[in-house]
Every structure is written in structure tokens, then in C-alpha cells.
Design an enzyme around this catalytic site. Structure first.
Site, short mmCIF file in Angstrom:
data_model
loop_
_atom_site.label_atom_id
_atom_site.label_comp_id
_atom_site.label_asym_id
_atom_site.label_seq_id
_atom_site.Cartn_x
_atom_site.Cartn_y
_atom_site.Cartn_z
N TYR A 99 0.87 -1.19 0.00
CA TYR A 99 0.00 0.00 0.00
C TYR A 99 0.90 1.23 0.00
CZ TYR A 99 -4.31 2.48 1.44
OH TYR A 99 -5.40 3.30 1.51
N ARG A 152 -6.42 10.91 -10.36
CA ARG A 152 -5.75 11.60 -9.24
C ARG A 152 -5.17 10.55 -8.30
NH1 ARG A 152 -6.20 12.73 -4.20
NH2 ARG A 152 -7.88 11.23 -4.13
N LYS A 170 -5.69 -2.07 -2.90
CA LYS A 170 -6.78 -1.92 -1.92
C LYS A 170 -7.47 -3.25 -1.66
CE LYS A 170 -7.10 2.64 -1.26
NZ LYS A 170 -7.29 3.41 -0.07
N GLU A 242 -12.22 5.15 -6.05
CA GLU A 242 -10.87 5.37 -5.56
C GLU A 242 -10.10 6.30 -6.51
OE1 GLU A 242 -8.69 5.09 -2.56
OE2 GLU A 242 -10.16 3.49 -2.56
N ASP A 243 -9.54 7.37 -5.97
CA ASP A 243 -8.64 8.25 -6.71
C ASP A 243 -9.25 8.84 -7.99
OD1 ASP A 243 -6.98 7.74 -4.68
OD2 ASP A 243 -5.37 6.83 -5.81
N ASP A 265 -13.54 6.12 -0.82
CA ASP A 265 -12.53 5.97 0.23
C ASP A 265 -11.80 7.28 0.49
OD1 ASP A 265 -11.13 4.41 2.11
OD2 ASP A 265 -9.44 4.27 0.75
N ASP A 266 -11.56 8.07 -0.56
CA ASP A 266 -10.81 9.33 -0.40
C ASP A 266 -11.62 10.33 0.42
OD1 ASP A 266 -8.65 8.49 -2.24
OD2 ASP A 266 -10.27 8.53 -3.69
N ASN A 407 -0.19 11.70 1.07
CA ASN A 407 0.60 10.56 0.60
C ASN A 407 1.14 10.83 -0.81
OD1 ASN A 407 0.18 8.80 2.78
ND2 ASN A 407 -1.87 8.34 2.07
#
Length: 551
Positions: A99, A152, A170, A242-243, A265-266, A407
């Protein structure tokens, strides 16, 4: 029928591997797996040198393996169960490899390291045929999908089709940390093009060589995808976004939150894990959530998502309208403090945070003006919590709470060493990426990691095991509360506001139980009857990576 029976010398497996997170099927499906050479090349069933003498005889493996038989503990091969056993047994050591931060680098190099396809790639070429593409995936009983469009990726920007590393990473954590069966997990990358010039000109780039689809073309493509997923896998498949870039992430969550089981999740996972850290930190610094003042650097998905969940919990605790609670929370974006004079020009998700205040142009001035007790970084920009900023917040707080959440490690707002040194050892500090313990004035400080991996695997397990059909904000609050309760006095003594990852499966079981309880309470759970002991039930649902015996 036995777990693994033999048909014509091949291994046969009850469909749905472990009873884990599987519906109780009246007639178990079976899938046949070839024996011999092909069996050794199937990561799901291969056991390498752990095949017994009898299994080698039955499954035509003689001569295909060296003569020794060794246990799973000593193995070096690559197969699915061995991978998960290793990850579960050494989670603290291996998490940074599977991760954050390594996954970011893997995505950057995905084209040149691509070997065996993992997950589904659905590109604009498949428009009108997305349902057919989903049917090409060999597993029918999917419970969790993690999907990205690669726009992203962490703090690294648009990586297009190479963003696949994120859903793959993930979902490996869904299995290792939350116990969702690997065969029930599906990583998906939606390739709508990329605006990354470097990738468009890279001969090893594996995605569409065109600029990103936007507007109606993008919306139609996503709509077809969401409809196809529901048609193929039913109402209870969890779709984790995600992203995605900010402008799409909020829209997708708003558009599909009422019709599908979706989770970003973000926005939501990050919010839930940070709220848990803050609730735990109050035991160190004192006061209630509502008695603190919060200042964010960064007003994107993570920043506004965390801010909203803090306000929601504050509102619940104090029985005050959420609008009032938002006034304790301030955000700084690239143009300075978000204030009401800027309201007209703000994106819609920033508007609730525009409070009455004169214009403040930078973070240091904002810290001095607002005098926050909590400083949270979600900017995606490294080294923005400067020495002046940390010293300023430490000057009017005995124990400032500082969370540098961006991150990967290179993008962290400050390092653990900087936070402890500049605050003279007084900061309660946590980060998004892992940092080593720091020695300051003869004392060892251990920085916590506000890692989404604490929340989403247990959250997903709770949703799946209760048969929830929608995600409600109260389920996120339930996840936060469960995580905060897992921090022990021993953890607090080291300055930690998160429990160690070595206990993550126990933590995930508690989170899953709390989330499931909330789903039942809200009438959103479809699995009946409700299990008596939800923690025990969660533990019984978890996938185990131990090898099975083949007859």
C-alpha cells in the site's frame, strides 16, 4: 459435499471458497481446476512444495516439483494463499510495500512492470458493451469492487490506465485485513484517456492514447458502468470509488449514493479514520470535539470529507445544528483561508466552509489568526507545515494535534522528526504514510499512521456481512467509534492515537460489527436474522489463507 473433492484427477472447489462472506447457497456451485502442470500455474490453487506425497500422486504432479515437501511457513513460491498468509502474519512490515507509499511508485511504472493482467480494464472502446465485459470475469459472486479512473492517484496526479495498482492494492487489503475472500473482490480501471503528456508519448503506456473524456461522454460512460454492475452482481455489491478527481468524485457519490451501495474511500474512508484519531486524541489533550478549533490545509476530497464528518459527529454529540458546528472548522486552499467574501467563486463542496473573516493569504497567517488546536494537512504538497507554522501552533497549545496526512511520504506536510522537534516534543502527531519512531530529548515518540487501511476493510466486511443495500453517514461514524475504542492506554503512553496494525484483523472485526449493527438499526441490512454476536460473526466470516487438503 467436501470442501475439495476430486473429479477426473482435478481439484474441485466449493464455489465461494470459504463460507466466509458467502451467501448460504442451497446447491453449491463447483469449479473444476485442472491438475498437473496447469494446477501449478493457478495462483488460487497452487501450493507449490506444500503438496503432500499423496496429492502429488493423485494430481499428476510427480516430477513437476522437486522431491521435498515443506510447510506453508517455510515456502518461497508465489500463490494466493501464501501471499495472504505472509501479509497477515507480517502486516506492519509489509503494509508500506502493498500500500502507501510503494503502490504510488508501482502505478508510475505500471506499464513497464506489467506482466499478468489483474482485474478488469474497461475503456471507452467498450462503450455499449460494458455488461459483456463484466461477464468475461471468471468469478460470478463478487461482493466488493474497487474502481478508479486513474485521474488523481495519491499525490501523483493523472496516471491513466496505470492507476490499476490502486484497486489491486486496496483489494489485497480487503482480504488480508478485512477477511473478504479474494475471489469476491474485483479491481476495475475505467480508461477514459489521460491528460498526462508523458504517458501519451511513452511507448510502454498500456492505456488509450487520447485525452480524457469529459462532460456528457464521461457521465454516460460511468452511468453505463454503474447500471451494468448492478445488473450483473445485484444490489448488494459494494462499489468503492478510488482516486477520482475532485470534480467527479463528489458528483459520483451524490448521484449514485441513493441508488447503489457506494463508498468513496478518499472522501469517506479518510474522514472516518481521521475522526477516529481525533476522538482517541481527546483522551490525551482533553475536551470534547466541539471544544476544539480545526484548521485544514487542503480543501479537496479528503479535507472537506473529514471536515464534514467531524461536524456531523459534533452535531450528534451536542445536539446543535450542523451549520453551527461547521463554524469551528476552517479550511485553507491554494488562494488562502476560505471566507465568505470568496463564496461566489468557490466550488460547491467548499461553500459550507466559507465563514465570516477577513482575507488571509497563507497558512502561517491563518494559524495565527484562527489559533487552532488541531492542524490537519490534506494538501498533497510536501513540506508545507514549516517550522514557523509548527512553532506558531505550539505557542498557544500545550499539546497541539498535528496530522500530516498527504501521501506518499514525499508529499507529507512535515516529517515526524520535524513535528516533534519543532513542537519540543509536545505535538500529538499522526501521518498518512509510515514514519519511524523519533528520539527527542531522550524520549521515544511513535507517530501514528492515519491510514485508511484501518477503516475500509472492516467497513466493507460490515457492509457485506449485514447485506446492506446503502451506505449511510452514521455507518462511517460507527466505524470511527469502533476504531477509537481499540486504542489502549499502552498505545496512549507512547503518544499513539491509533492501535498497532499487528492487531488489524481483531480491529476490523470490531469495526465490521459496529457498522453492521448500525445497518440493522437503520433498516438497511438485508441479511436476516441478525446474528446474536456480531463480533464473533465477523470473525467467523473472515477468509483464512491456510492451505486446504486435496483428496
Amino acid at each position: 459435499m467436501d470442501d475439495a473433492a476430486t473429479v477426473g484427477g482435478g481439484v474441485e472447489d466449493t464455489y465461494g471458497e470459504d463460507r466466509a462472506t458467502e451467501e448460504q447457497l442451497v446447491t453449491p456451485w463447483t469449479v473444476s481446476v485442472a491438475s498437473g502442470y496447469n494446477l501449478l500455474r493457478d495462483p488460487r490453487y497452487n501450493k507449490g512444495l506444500a503438496f503432500t506425497e499423496k496429492e502429488r500422486e493423485t494430481h499428476y504432479l510427480r516430477g513437476l516439483l522437486p522431491p521435498t515437501v515443506i510447510s506453508q511457513e517455510l515456502q518461497q513460491e508465489g500463490n494466493e494463499r501464501l501471499f495472504y498468509k505472509l501479509l497477515i502474519d507480517n502486516v506492519e512490515e509489509l503494509l508500506p510495500i502493498v500500500y502507501t507509499p510503494t503502490v504510488g511508485e508501482a502505478c508510475q511504472k505500471y506499464g513497464s512492470i506489467f506482466s499478468r493482467p489483474q482485474g478488469l480494464y474497461i475503456s471507452l472502446k467498450e462503450k455499449g458493451k460494458i455488461l459483456e465485459v463484466l461477464k468475461n470475469w471468471p468469478e460470478r459472486s463478487i461482493q466488493v469492487i474497487v474502481v478508479t479512473d486513474g485521474e488523481r492517484i495519491l499525490g501523483l496526479g493523472d496516471l491513466g490506465c496505470q492507476g490499476m495498482g490502486i484497486p489491486v492494492g486496496k483489494l489485497s487489503l480487503y482480504t488480508a485485513l478485512g477477511g473478504v475472500r479474494p475471489s469476491a473482490c474485483l479491481p476495475i480501471t475505467l480508461d477514459v484517456g489521460t491528460n498526462n503528456e508523458e504517458l501519451l508519448n511513452d511507448e510502454f503506456y498500456i492505456g488509450l492514447r487520447q485525452r480524457r473524456a469529459i462532460g456528457q461522454e464521461y457521465a454516460d460512460f460511468l452511468h453505463e458502468f454503474m447500471a451494468a454492475v448492478k445488473q450483473n452482481y445485484g444490489e448488494k455489491v459494494l462499489i468503492q470509488f478510488e482516486d477520482f478527481a475532485n470534480h467527479n468524485a463528489f458528483d459520483l457519490l451524490a448521484r449514485y449514493g441513493t441508488t447503489h451501495l457506494v463508498f468513496n474511500d478518499d472522501i469517506q474512508g479518510t474522514a472516518s479514520v481521521v475522526l477516529a484519531g481525533l476522538v482517541a486524541a481527546l483522551k490525551l489533550v482533553g475536551g470534547t470535539l466541539a471544544e476544539h478549533t480545526y484548521l485544514f490545509l487542503g480543501a479537496g476530497e479528503a479535507g472537506t470529507g473529514i471536515a464534514e464528518l467531524i461536524a456531523l459527529e459534533m452535531s450528534r454529540q451536542t445536539k446543535t445544528p450542523i451549520d453551527e458546528c461547521r463554524k469551528k472548522i476552517w479550511l485553507v486552499d491554494s488562494k488562502g483561508l476560505i471566507v465568505s467574501a470568496r463564496k461566489e467563486s468557490l466550488q460547491h463542496f467548499k461553500k459550507p466552509w466559507a465563514h465570516e473573516h477577513e482575507h488571509v493569504g497563507n497558512l502561517l497567517d491563518a494559524v495565527n489568526a484562527i489559533k487552532p488546536t488541531v492542524l490537519i494537512g490534506t494538501s498533497g504538497k510536501g513540506q508545507t507545515f514549516t517550522q514557523e507554522v509548527v512553532e506558531a501552533i505550539s505557542s498557544f497549545n500545550e499539546m497541539p494535534i498535528i496530522l500530516a496526512l498527504s501521501n506518499p511520504t514525499s508529499q507529507a506536510e512535515c516529517t515526524a522528526e520535524q513535528a516533534y522537534t519543532w513542537s519540543k516534543g509536545r505535538a500529538v502527531f499522526a501521518t498518512g504514510s509510515p514514519f519511524d519512531p523519533v528520539e527527542y530529548n531522550g524520549k521515544i515518540y511513535v507517530p501514528g499512521q492515519a491510514n485508511n487501511a484501518y477503516i475500509f476493510p472492516g467497513f466493507g466486511l460490515g457492509v457485506v456481512m449485514s447485506g446492506a443495500i446503502r451506505v449511510h453517514d452514521d455507518m462511517l461514524l460507527a466505524a470511527s467509534e469502533a476504531l477509537a475504542q481499540q486504542v489502549t492506554q499502552e498505545n496512549f503512553d507512547k503518544g499513539l492515537i491509533y492501535p498497532p496494525f499487528s492487531n488489524i484483523r481483531k480491529i476490523s472485526a470490531h469495526i465490521a460489527a459496529n457498522v453492521a449493527a448500525k445497518a440493522y438499526e437503520l433498516g438497511l441490512a438485508s441479511r436476516r436474522p441478525r446474528p446474536k454476536d456480531l463480533v464473533k460473526y465477523a470473525e467467523s466470516c473472515m477468509y483464512s489463507p491456510i492451505y486446504r487438503n486435496y483428496r
